[in-house]
Design a protein around this motif. Sequence first.
Motif, mmCIF file in Angstrom:
data_model
loop_
_atom_site.group_PDB
_atom_site.id
_atom_site.type_symbol
_atom_site.label_atom_id
_atom_site.label_comp_id
_atom_site.label_asym_id
_atom_site.label_seq_id
_atom_site.Cartn_x
_atom_site.Cartn_y
_atom_site.Cartn_z
ATOM 1 N N ILE A 100 0.762 -1.182 -0.019
ATOM 2 C CA ILE A 100 -0.174 -0.083 0.248
ATOM 3 C C ILE A 100 0.854 1.355 0.026
ATOM 4 C CG2 ILE A 100 -1.614 1.255 1.410
ATOM 5 C CD1 ILE A 100 -2.901 -1.567 2.297
ATOM 6 N N SER A 101 1.780 1.378 0.770
ATOM 7 C CA SER A 101 2.788 2.468 0.909
ATOM 8 C C SER A 101 3.552 2.629 -0.362
ATOM 9 C CB SER A 101 3.836 2.450 2.106
ATOM 10 O OG SER A 101 4.649 3.233 2.028
ATOM 11 N N ARG A 102 4.104 1.371 -1.128
ATOM 12 C CA ARG A 102 4.790 1.817 -2.242
ATOM 13 C C ARG A 102 3.921 2.234 -3.296
ATOM 14 N NH1 ARG A 102 7.100 -4.188 -1.184
ATOM 15 N NH2 ARG A 102 9.231 -3.719 -0.401
ATOM 16 N N TRP A 103 2.576 1.791 -3.442
ATOM 17 C CA TRP A 103 1.727 2.454 -4.295
ATOM 18 C C TRP A 103 1.348 3.770 -4.126
ATOM 19 C CZ3 TRP A 103 -4.264 2.380 -3.183
ATOM 20 C CH2 TRP A 103 -4.872 3.132 -4.179
ATOM 21 N N LYS A 104 0.778 4.143 -2.725
ATOM 22 C CA LYS A 104 0.429 5.575 -2.441
ATOM 23 C C LYS A 104 1.559 6.604 -2.159
ATOM 24 C CE LYS A 104 -2.580 5.993 0.901
ATOM 25 N NZ LYS A 104 -3.146 5.695 2.209
ATOM 26 N N ASP A 105 2.713 6.246 -1.682
ATOM 27 C CA ASP A 105 3.709 6.996 -1.351
ATOM 28 C C ASP A 105 5.070 7.059 -2.161
ATOM 29 O OD1 ASP A 105 1.874 7.924 0.930
ATOM 30 O OD2 ASP A 105 2.749 6.412 2.252
ATOM 31 N N HIS A 106 4.948 6.140 -2.925
ATOM 32 C CA HIS A 106 6.420 5.731 -3.886
ATOM 33 C C HIS A 106 5.956 5.598 -5.292
ATOM 34 C CE1 HIS A 106 8.878 5.654 -0.167
ATOM 35 N NE2 HIS A 106 7.870 4.992 0.316
ATOM 36 N N SER A 107 4.667 5.947 -5.558
ATOM 37 C CA SER A 107 4.372 6.005 -7.015
ATOM 38 C C SER A 107 4.679 4.818 -7.786
ATOM 39 C CB SER A 107 5.134 7.129 -7.831
ATOM 40 O OG SER A 107 5.001 8.419 -7.132
ATOM 41 N N GLN A 108 4.599 3.738 -7.216
ATOM 42 C CA GLN A 108 4.746 2.290 -7.936
ATOM 43 C C GLN A 108 3.295 1.869 -8.255
ATOM 44 O OE1 GLN A 108 7.019 -0.989 -6.151
ATOM 45 N NE2 GLN A 108 8.446 0.552 -5.489
ATOM 46 N N ARG A 109 2.734 2.592 -9.570
ATOM 47 C CA ARG A 109 1.537 2.428 -9.905
ATOM 48 C C ARG A 109 1.236 1.091 -10.482
ATOM 49 N NH1 ARG A 109 0.070 7.988 -10.890
ATOM 50 N NH2 ARG A 109 1.272 9.226 -9.432
ATOM 51 N N GLY A 110 1.986 0.247 -10.698
ATOM 52 C CA GLY A 110 1.635 -1.091 -11.080
ATOM 53 C C GLY A 110 0.778 -1.781 -10.011
ATOM 54 N N PHE A 111 0.895 -1.614 -8.559
ATOM 55 C CA PHE A 111 -0.016 -2.089 -7.756
ATOM 56 C C PHE A 111 -1.560 -1.863 -7.951
ATOM 57 C CE2 PHE A 111 4.019 -2.063 -5.297
ATOM 58 C CZ PHE A 111 3.927 -3.515 -4.780
ATOM 59 N N LEU A 112 -1.755 -0.851 -8.710
ATOM 60 C CA LEU A 112 -3.078 -0.322 -8.858
ATOM 61 C C LEU A 112 -4.071 -1.365 -9.302
ATOM 62 C CD1 LEU A 112 -5.529 1.856 -8.839
ATOM 63 C CD2 LEU A 112 -4.709 2.417 -10.918
ATOM 64 N N PRO A 113 -3.570 -2.186 -10.326
ATOM 65 C CA PRO A 113 -4.346 -3.365 -11.188
ATOM 66 C C PRO A 113 -4.663 -4.473 -9.982
ATOM 67 C CG PRO A 113 -2.585 -2.971 -12.131
ATOM 68 C CD PRO A 113 -2.614 -1.763 -11.376
#
Length: 223
Positions: free
Chosen positions: A59-72
């Motif tokens: 969750i932190s990588r997605w929200k705070d570190h712009s790793q958008r690949g977690f979204l799907p």
Amino acid sequence: MFRSLLDLIAPQRCAECSAPESLWCPECRSSLRGSRIELHSGVRLSAVAHAEPAMMRAISRWKDHSQRGFLPLFAEMVARQIAVMHPSEAIDIVTIPTRRSKARSRGFEPMPQLARKVAAARPDLWNFSAGAIEWTRTPHEQRGLSDSARRANLQGAMRLAAPLNRPVVLLDDVVTSGATISEALDVLGRETHQGLSAVVLAVPRKVLSQDLVKSVARAPTAV
């Protein structure tokens, strides 16, 4: 920005075990377990996973570190939970309003982005009602406040900004004290009468506000 560019040009590896060709491999995701919880009001809350380190890092990588690949990946998990709770049912998906300061610092709004992605999985039945809840005032930062202070800080800080005429699913990321999601559910419960439930990405096994939860620890369910 650098991380986003790196994700494009470098082969992906699992953020947990470093397995190749996947940002978060199926084996690591399959180790997660969630819960279905009944709240005081009878509202069903379904957690995609317990707030274990692997889930919280993702969750932190997605929200705070712009790793958008977690979204799907998150969207797939959430859609699965909603499909179990509302099989073949038309619903409105809503999110808790984003604080402007956080949206500016991140450069995007994670939960509306996730809600749009989830709704797109079943466009015939699921609708994201953007901006359905809005702030009536800007609450103070919650970090460092006690549970009772968090609830007082948020009391009356939200309102329903758009009519909702279908069953509603409130989507959020992480439940901690429960103050924020509890206030949002109170707002929705006063104004909607077609059914109300909630889906969150992560909820702690034990650190759950007793004012929020009626009963927990039903059999854990695989994501």
